[in-house]
Design a protein around this motif. Structure first.
Motif, PDB file in Angstrom:
ATOM      1  N   VAL A  17       1.006  -1.272  -0.002  1.00 22.44           N
ATOM      2  CA  VAL A  17       0.041  -0.008   0.068  1.00 22.44           C
ATOM      3  C   VAL A  17       0.912   1.410   0.019  1.00 22.44           C
ATOM      4  O   VAL A  17       1.977   1.401   0.913  1.00 22.44           O
ATOM      5  CB  VAL A  17      -0.992  -0.005   1.218  1.00 22.44           C
ATOM      6  CG1 VAL A  17      -1.644   1.283   1.205  1.00 22.44           C
ATOM      7  CG2 VAL A  17      -1.924  -1.125   1.272  1.00 22.44           C
ATOM      8  N   PHE A  18       0.653   2.100  -1.057  1.00 24.26           N
ATOM      9  CA  PHE A  18       1.425   3.327  -0.932  1.00 24.26           C
ATOM     10  C   PHE A  18       0.306   4.755  -0.475  1.00 24.26           C
ATOM     11  O   PHE A  18      -0.831   4.478  -1.177  1.00 24.26           O
ATOM     12  CB  PHE A  18       1.878   3.681  -2.355  1.00 24.26           C
ATOM     13  CG  PHE A  18       2.809   2.653  -3.069  1.00 24.26           C
ATOM     14  CD1 PHE A  18       4.189   2.958  -3.200  1.00 24.26           C
ATOM     15  CD2 PHE A  18       2.453   1.147  -3.480  1.00 24.26           C
ATOM     16  CE1 PHE A  18       5.022   2.018  -3.248  1.00 24.26           C
ATOM     17  CE2 PHE A  18       3.324   0.300  -4.068  1.00 24.26           C
ATOM     18  CZ  PHE A  18       4.787   0.842  -3.799  1.00 24.26           C
ATOM     19  N   ASN A  19       0.756   5.735   0.150  1.00 23.66           N
ATOM     20  CA  ASN A  19       0.156   6.609   0.396  1.00 23.66           C
ATOM     21  C   ASN A  19       0.572   7.729  -0.375  1.00 23.66           C
ATOM     22  O   ASN A  19       1.672   7.916  -0.764  1.00 23.66           O
ATOM     23  CB  ASN A  19       0.590   7.005   1.963  1.00 23.66           C
ATOM     24  CG  ASN A  19       0.147   6.142   2.954  1.00 23.66           C
ATOM     25  OD1 ASN A  19      -0.919   5.338   2.822  1.00 23.66           O
ATOM     26  ND2 ASN A  19       1.041   6.151   4.111  1.00 23.66           N
ATOM     27  N   ILE A  20      -0.574   8.364  -0.930  1.00 17.64           N
ATOM     28  CA  ILE A  20      -0.270   9.192  -2.010  1.00 17.64           C
ATOM     29  C   ILE A  20      -0.926  10.822  -1.706  1.00 17.64           C
ATOM     30  O   ILE A  20      -2.234  10.636  -1.114  1.00 17.64           O
ATOM     31  CB  ILE A  20      -1.212   8.837  -3.349  1.00 17.64           C
ATOM     32  CG1 ILE A  20      -0.377   7.433  -3.895  1.00 17.64           C
ATOM     33  CG2 ILE A  20      -0.837  10.023  -4.420  1.00 17.64           C
ATOM     34  CD1 ILE A  20      -1.172   6.908  -5.012  1.00 17.64           C
ATOM     35  N   LYS A  21      -0.288  11.887  -1.871  1.00 20.38           N
ATOM     36  CA  LYS A  21      -0.779  13.206  -1.796  1.00 20.38           C
ATOM     37  C   LYS A  21      -1.046  13.492  -0.440  1.00 20.38           C
ATOM     38  O   LYS A  21      -2.250  13.542   0.222  1.00 20.38           O
ATOM     39  CB  LYS A  21      -2.171  13.466  -2.387  1.00 20.38           C
ATOM     40  CG  LYS A  21      -2.308  14.783  -2.658  1.00 20.38           C
ATOM     41  CD  LYS A  21      -3.478  15.277  -3.444  1.00 20.38           C
ATOM     42  CE  LYS A  21      -3.783  16.534  -3.399  1.00 20.38           C
ATOM     43  NZ  LYS A  21      -5.055  17.238  -2.642  1.00 20.38           N
ATOM     44  N   GLY A  22      -0.010  13.038   0.698  1.00 20.87           N
ATOM     45  CA  GLY A  22      -0.247  13.331   1.972  1.00 20.87           C
ATOM     46  C   GLY A  22      -1.149  12.372   2.749  1.00 20.87           C
ATOM     47  O   GLY A  22      -1.998  12.654   3.575  1.00 20.87           O
ATOM     48  N   ASN A  23      -1.535  11.147   2.344  1.00 21.94           N
ATOM     49  CA  ASN A  23      -2.338  10.116   2.698  1.00 21.94           C
ATOM     50  C   ASN A  23      -3.659  10.366   2.392  1.00 21.94           C
ATOM     51  O   ASN A  23      -4.735   9.806   3.014  1.00 21.94           O
ATOM     52  CB  ASN A  23      -2.021   9.843   4.143  1.00 21.94           C
ATOM     53  CG  ASN A  23      -2.510   8.587   4.683  1.00 21.94           C
ATOM     54  OD1 ASN A  23      -2.556   7.411   4.170  1.00 21.94           O
ATOM     55  ND2 ASN A  23      -2.584   8.529   6.067  1.00 21.94           N
ATOM     56  N   ASN A  24      -4.016  11.436   1.188  1.00 20.69           N
ATOM     57  CA  ASN A  24      -5.378  11.375   1.132  1.00 20.69           C
ATOM     58  C   ASN A  24      -5.886  10.341   0.308  1.00 20.69           C
ATOM     59  O   ASN A  24      -6.942   9.900   0.119  1.00 20.69           O
ATOM     60  CB  ASN A  24      -5.505  12.808   0.173  1.00 20.69           C
ATOM     61  CG  ASN A  24      -5.690  14.073   1.106  1.00 20.69           C
ATOM     62  OD1 ASN A  24      -5.561  13.957   2.475  1.00 20.69           O
ATOM     63  ND2 ASN A  24      -4.899  14.919   0.584  1.00 20.69           N
ATOM     64  N   TYR A  25      -4.990   9.706  -0.422  1.00 25.40           N
ATOM     65  CA  TYR A  25      -5.335   8.552  -1.284  1.00 25.40           C
ATOM     66  C   TYR A  25      -4.365   7.433  -1.070  1.00 25.40           C
ATOM     67  O   TYR A  25      -3.408   7.391  -0.673  1.00 25.40           O
ATOM     68  CB  TYR A  25      -4.981   8.921  -3.024  1.00 25.40           C
ATOM     69  CG  TYR A  25      -5.953   9.967  -3.410  1.00 25.40           C
ATOM     70  CD1 TYR A  25      -7.277   9.769  -3.875  1.00 25.40           C
ATOM     71  CD2 TYR A  25      -5.628  11.405  -3.396  1.00 25.40           C
ATOM     72  CE1 TYR A  25      -8.026  10.762  -4.247  1.00 25.40           C
ATOM     73  CE2 TYR A  25      -6.189  12.361  -3.670  1.00 25.40           C
ATOM     74  CZ  TYR A  25      -7.487  12.230  -4.168  1.00 25.40           C
ATOM     75  OH  TYR A  25      -8.457  13.222  -4.448  1.00 25.40           O
ATOM     76  N   ARG A  26      -5.061   6.046  -1.382  1.00 28.16           N
ATOM     77  CA  ARG A  26      -4.003   5.067  -1.500  1.00 28.16           C
ATOM     78  C   ARG A  26      -4.032   4.143  -2.652  1.00 28.16           C
ATOM     79  O   ARG A  26      -4.863   4.163  -3.559  1.00 28.16           O
ATOM     80  CB  ARG A  26      -4.859   3.933  -0.527  1.00 28.16           C
ATOM     81  CG  ARG A  26      -4.957   4.527   1.163  1.00 28.16           C
ATOM     82  CD  ARG A  26      -3.721   4.355   1.700  1.00 28.16           C
ATOM     83  NE  ARG A  26      -3.486   5.106   3.161  1.00 28.16           N
ATOM     84  CZ  ARG A  26      -3.595   4.301   4.334  1.00 28.16           C
ATOM     85  NH1 ARG A  26      -3.815   3.221   4.089  1.00 28.16           N
ATOM     86  NH2 ARG A  26      -3.706   5.062   5.478  1.00 28.16           N
ATOM     87  N   LEU A  27      -3.013   3.586  -2.760  1.00 29.08           N
ATOM     88  CA  LEU A  27      -2.651   2.735  -4.183  1.00 29.08           C
ATOM     89  C   LEU A  27      -2.312   1.377  -3.517  1.00 29.08           C
ATOM     90  O   LEU A  27      -1.417   1.605  -2.934  1.00 29.08           O
ATOM     91  CB  LEU A  27      -1.933   3.206  -5.061  1.00 29.08           C
ATOM     92  CG  LEU A  27      -1.405   2.541  -6.426  1.00 29.08           C
ATOM     93  CD1 LEU A  27      -0.995   3.444  -7.589  1.00 29.08           C
ATOM     94  CD2 LEU A  27      -0.251   1.520  -6.209  1.00 29.08           C
ATOM     95  N   ILE A  28      -3.029   0.305  -3.999  1.00 35.51           N
ATOM     96  CA  ILE A  28      -2.560  -1.051  -3.553  1.00 35.51           C
ATOM     97  C   ILE A  28      -1.789  -1.476  -4.708  1.00 35.51           C
ATOM     98  O   ILE A  28      -2.516  -1.688  -5.893  1.00 35.51           O
ATOM     99  CB  ILE A  28      -3.635  -1.930  -3.155  1.00 35.51           C
ATOM    100  CG1 ILE A  28      -4.154  -1.253  -1.747  1.00 35.51           C
ATOM    101  CG2 ILE A  28      -3.229  -3.316  -2.932  1.00 35.51           C
ATOM    102  CD1 ILE A  28      -5.542  -2.108  -1.323  1.00 35.51           C
ATOM    103  N   ALA A  29      -0.828  -2.320  -4.725  1.00 36.04           N
ATOM    104  CA  ALA A  29       0.050  -2.721  -5.835  1.00 36.04           C
ATOM    105  C   ALA A  29       0.100  -4.166  -5.477  1.00 36.04           C
ATOM    106  O   ALA A  29       0.571  -4.620  -4.381  1.00 36.04           O
ATOM    107  CB  ALA A  29       1.204  -2.203  -6.411  1.00 36.04           C
TER     108      ALA A  29
END
Length: 61
Positions: A17-29
């Motif tokens: 799980v990657f936090n994106i834009k200051g933890n506003n969004y999440r990406l699961i790879a």
């Protein structure tokens, strides 16, 4: 991986799980290191992420 991407967490089952834009969004790879392959299995807001089970998200073609 943590040395390169400070905002990544391993959640099991080869998913990260990657936090994106200051933890506003999440990406699961889904990352398969042996064959150097990355599948994006989820992109959404932090609220949407809280409604799913990250280790069991499936890759869909």
């Amino acid at each position: 991986m943590k040395n390169t991407f400070n905002s990544v967490d391993a959640v099991g089952n080869d998913r990260y799980v990657f936090n994106i834009k200051g933890n506003n969004y999440r990406l699961i790879a889904l990352i398969i290191f042996k064959v150097r392959t990355v599948f994006i299995v989820f992109i959404g807001t932090h609220g949407e992420y809280n409604k799913i089970d990250a280790p069991s998200v499936l890759f869909k073609k």
